[in-house]
Scaffold this active site. Structure first.
Site, mmCIF file in Angstrom:
data_model
loop_
_atom_site.group_PDB
_atom_site.id
_atom_site.type_symbol
_atom_site.label_atom_id
_atom_site.label_comp_id
_atom_site.label_asym_id
_atom_site.label_seq_id
_atom_site.Cartn_x
_atom_site.Cartn_y
_atom_site.Cartn_z
ATOM 1 N N CYS A 261 -47.232 -12.692 47.458
ATOM 2 C CA CYS A 261 -46.959 -11.375 48.065
ATOM 3 C C CYS A 261 -47.405 -11.341 49.527
ATOM 4 O O CYS A 261 -46.805 -10.620 50.333
ATOM 5 C CB CYS A 261 -47.703 -10.260 47.326
ATOM 6 N N HIS B 206 -54.449 2.985 43.613
ATOM 7 C CA HIS B 206 -53.048 2.589 43.807
ATOM 8 C C HIS B 206 -51.991 3.667 43.561
ATOM 9 O O HIS B 206 -50.813 3.324 43.412
ATOM 10 C CB HIS B 206 -52.706 1.393 42.897
ATOM 11 N N HIS C 246 -57.983 -7.860 52.580
ATOM 12 C CA HIS C 246 -56.957 -8.213 51.595
ATOM 13 C C HIS C 246 -55.625 -8.445 52.323
ATOM 14 O O HIS C 246 -55.111 -7.550 53.000
ATOM 15 C CB HIS C 246 -56.864 -7.064 50.598
ATOM 16 N N GLU D 164 -58.960 -11.695 47.819
ATOM 17 C CA GLU D 164 -57.567 -12.081 48.144
ATOM 18 C C GLU D 164 -57.343 -11.905 49.640
ATOM 19 O O GLU D 164 -56.369 -11.291 50.080
ATOM 20 C CB GLU D 164 -56.580 -11.218 47.342
ATOM 21 N N CYS E 12 -47.590 -8.750 40.414
ATOM 22 C CA CYS E 12 -46.983 -8.158 41.610
ATOM 23 C C CYS E 12 -46.009 -9.116 42.292
ATOM 24 O O CYS E 12 -45.032 -8.678 42.906
ATOM 25 C CB CYS E 12 -48.087 -7.778 42.605
ATOM 26 N N CYS E 13 -46.280 -10.432 42.184
ATOM 27 C CA CYS E 13 -45.496 -11.383 42.985
ATOM 28 C C CYS E 13 -44.052 -11.569 42.511
ATOM 29 O O CYS E 13 -43.133 -11.553 43.347
ATOM 30 C CB CYS E 13 -46.201 -12.736 43.036
ATOM 31 N N HIS F 164 -54.703 0.891 49.146
ATOM 32 C CA HIS F 164 -53.720 -0.190 49.286
ATOM 33 C C HIS F 164 -52.536 0.326 50.094
ATOM 34 O O HIS F 164 -51.708 1.074 49.579
ATOM 35 C CB HIS F 164 -53.242 -0.666 47.917
ATOM 36 N N GLU G 104 -51.573 -15.902 48.573
ATOM 37 C CA GLU G 104 -50.776 -15.197 47.555
ATOM 38 C C GLU G 104 -49.300 -15.075 47.966
ATOM 39 O O GLU G 104 -48.998 -14.846 49.137
ATOM 40 C CB GLU G 104 -51.361 -13.792 47.323
HETATM 41 O O1 FUB Z 1 -53.327 -4.510 44.174
HETATM 42 C C1 FUB Z 1 -51.921 -4.597 44.000
HETATM 43 C C2 FUB Z 1 -51.480 -6.006 44.164
HETATM 44 O O2 FUB Z 1 -52.136 -6.811 43.189
HETATM 45 C C3 FUB Z 1 -51.862 -6.605 45.476
HETATM 46 O O3 FUB Z 1 -50.944 -6.397 46.484
HETATM 47 C C4 FUB Z 1 -52.024 -8.024 45.119
HETATM 48 O O4 FUB Z 1 -52.739 -8.744 46.066
HETATM 49 C C5 FUB Z 1 -52.728 -7.942 43.799
HETATM 50 O O5 FUB Z 1 -54.076 -7.700 43.995
HETATM 51 ZN ZN ZN Z 2 -48.583 -10.663 44.448
#
Ligand code: FUB
Ligand code: ZN
Length: 612
Positions: free
Chosen positions: A307, A124, A237, A289, A390-391, A176, A305
């Site tokens: 996000c 990340h 994902h 996810e 994250c959300c 990601h 999710e």
């Molecule tokens: O991996 C970063 C964030 O955390 C992702 O976008 C979400 O789905 C969660 O896994």
């Molecule tokens: Zn999220």
């Protein structure tokens, strides 16, 4: 550039459904997330002086902080909140202080694995960098301050050096996606073409050759199974996917790259026709996810999710910039009123990470005790913070900017995509929407000093009967892909009247979970039955085509609630019995907007009701 959107900065929402949510966002949500992030150590992590006994920083805490800064910037932009500016500045000072001379910044890697930077594709770093870029752009626009912008430009230059010029990182594309769309925003803010080039590089390289992956995942998890132009279905994902697709749509638009745009179109159609919940939620599986296969949309274990719903809005918004088609704005609306709003409590303080379409506390608790601990089942109540949080800041940043989804322009045509009370001002023109949407379907639009010659107004996919009047005269507009086009110049008063009936919706029979079931929608809003109103065993309640629907305004939910006819089998001592031998009891079933579920304590909830 085909359809250029007015930014949220040019649109001010006034009294109405979304204005209330934005007030809650500014007064409650953004401060609450700040407090939870501060308590959990996310901001202290930026000091790079972690000591034993303190909460251990996480590899993507920087992204949480960045998303919070971005949300705060939008609030500052509208409200000029000085206390908030001080908080943001303090965080930016820490980031700037610890940025390395070369441009690198990652509070986790710098503290815990300094020699390992850019060696692990799944860790990340570029995702965090992307979120910092988005935050920097937002804060620069809001305040004119450029400290964070300078930090991220220097970082982006370093990333270009490592990934493009030297090719010295251990991977080529991030595990990601996120940096792609962020670099496009950085280019738009700075005008520096090299950032657009870098975004294109990351988009184009994905899937060209095998890259490192989590050991439990296959390449489609990070959309690396095929070169992007050959991808035709939504895979892996779901947040990663829709961030990537957003970046792809950006590059396709800037480059007039039809091959890439066609891939985006195919993927978008795959999502909305086969892999999206009625609420606009996507990514049905907790495992990874992720998207799974067509029509696999379980309700009780829906992952969906928050996000991912937000990311789908980003994707649809960018597709609309290339192609005026109501399917994109319909999707934005579907997500906004359902899968997006469900992610936040009515008081703005707590959040769902996953958004199921059914809650059965008994079943979930039974499952939890039987299942492996790692198995993910939806929680029944929203929380103020998650380990992986994250959300919440993602919700806050979208909430603050929904005004940016309303209008776009193409030459002499103004497009009106969404209905929210408020005013837009651009190039000497003023557009005022007066409406109590989604409580009712009447929208009055006052156009003042319009310089163009045409308006295109979206007729939502859910709407069967509507009427359009301009200056009190009924008109027959030209219809194209869900938009009504009509001539308009200078001043005008437009009246759009959309019949907003309570509708019974069925799912494609291939959605096995919903066979024999129906959902209720009214306008863009999906409804659900909750135990709080209707008692237990909602799964056994059935409806027919005769709803005898009654509606009323709910102060609590900010839109209509419904009551319909339903039947429920009387309780029985037998496990099995001959058909039609068990009496059913007629009842009036109360339905609330889906987004409002789980605001009155734990109880059952169901969207897809049995239908006979
Ligand atoms: O991996 C970063 C964030 O955390 C992702 O976008 C979400 O789905 C969660 O896994
Ligand atoms: Zn999220």
């Amino acid at each position: 550039m085909k359809n250029t959107f007015l930014s949220f900065e040019q649109v001010s929402l006034s009294d109405g459904f979304w204005k209330k949510w934005q007030q809650i966002n500014a007064a409650v949500t953004v401060p609450a997330i700040y407090d939870r992030f501060a308590e959990s150590g996310r901001f202290d992590a930026l000091r790079l002086d972690w000591k034993e006994g303190q909460p251990h920083p996480h590899i993507f805490w920087d992204s949480d902080t960045a998303k919070w800064i971005e949300a705060a910037a939008y609030v500052i932009e509208k409200n000029g909140d000085t206390a908030l500016i001080e908080k943001v500045d303090a965080l930016i000072d820490l980031i700037a202080e610890h940025q390395e001379e070369c441009g690198y910044f990652n509070s986790y890697y710098q503290q815990f694995q300094p020699e390992k930077r850019f060696t692990d594709r799944t860790d990340h770093e570029l995702y965090c960098a992307g979120h910092l870029m988005e935050a920097a752009v937002a804060y620069h626009r809001a305040t004119g301050k450029d400290k964070l912008l300078s930090v991220v430009c220097k970082y982006a230059d370093y990333i270009e050096k490592i990934f493009v010029k030297e090719q010295s990182a251990s991977f080529v594309t991030p595990g990601h996606p996120e940096i792609e769309l962020a670099l496009v925003r950085l280019y738009e803010e700075t005008g520096e073409l090299r950032y657009l080039n870098l975004a294109r590089f990351f988009v184009n390289q994905r899937g060209l050759k095998p890259e490192q992956q989590y050991e439990w995942a296959d390449p489609s998890y990070s959309q690396s199974h095929l070169p992007v132009r050959e991808q035709k279905t939504a895979e892996g994902h779901s947040v990663r996917a829709c961030y990537l697709y957003s970046g792809m749509a950006d590059i396709a638009r800037y480059d007039s790259d039809n091959e890439l745009l066609n891939a985006c179109k195919a993927i978008f159609d795959n999502i909305i026709n086969r892999r999206m919940y009625i609420t606009g939620g996507i990514g049905s599986a907790a495992n990874g996810e992720a998207f799974t296969i067509d029509y696999d949309l379980p309700n009780l274990t829906a992952y969906s999710e928050s996000c991912a719903a937000i990311a789908l809005i980003f994707f649809a918004h960018r597709m609309l910039m290339s192609e005026l088609d109501g399917k994109y704005s319909d999707t934005i609306e579907r997500v906004l009123y359902n899968g997006f709003l469900s992610s936040i409590s009515l008081d703005g303080k707590s959040f769902f990470y996953v958004n199921p379409l059914e809650i059965n506390p008994t079943l979930l608790n039974r499952n939890r005790s039987l299942l492996d601990k790692s198995e993910h089942l939806p929680i029944t109540q929203r929380l103020e913070l998650f380990g992986c949080s994250c959300c919440p800041p993602n919700i806050a940043r979208l909430m603050a900017t929904v005004g940016g989804l309303l209008y776009s322009q193409n030459g002499n045509t103004l497009h009106i995509h969404q209905y929210m009370a408020g005013t837009a001002e651009f190039d000497g023109t003023k557009i005022t929407q007066q409406t109590s949407y989604p409580s009712d379907g009447t929208v009055r639009i006052l156009v003042e000093k319009y310089q163009g010659s045409e308006i295109a107004i979206r007729i939502p996919g859910w709407c069967r009967n509507w009427q359009l009047r301009v200056n009190d005269q009924p008109i027959q507009p030209r219809m194209e892909k869900g938009y009504a086009f009509f001539p308009c110049s200078s001043n005008a008063e437009i009246l759009l009247q959309m019949e907003m009936a309570t509708e019974i919706i069925e799912a494609n029979p291939l959605v096995t979970e919903n066979a024999g079931r129906a959902a209720i929608m009214r306008g863009p809003v999906v409804y659900c039955a909750e135990g709080a109103d209707n008692g237990e065993n909602i799964h056994s309640i059935w409806i027919t085509d005769e709803l005898d629907a009654e509606e009323w305004d709910s102060e609590q939910f900010g839109c209509k609630c419904l009551r319909i006819d339903a039947w429920q089998p009387a309780p029985s001592q037998s496990l099995y019995y001959p058909a039609n031998k068990q009496p059913s009891v007629q009842k009036r079933l109360t339905l609330i907007p889906y987004f409002g579920f789980a605001n009155r304590g734990e109880s059952e909830m169901l969207v897809w009701l049995l239908k006979k």
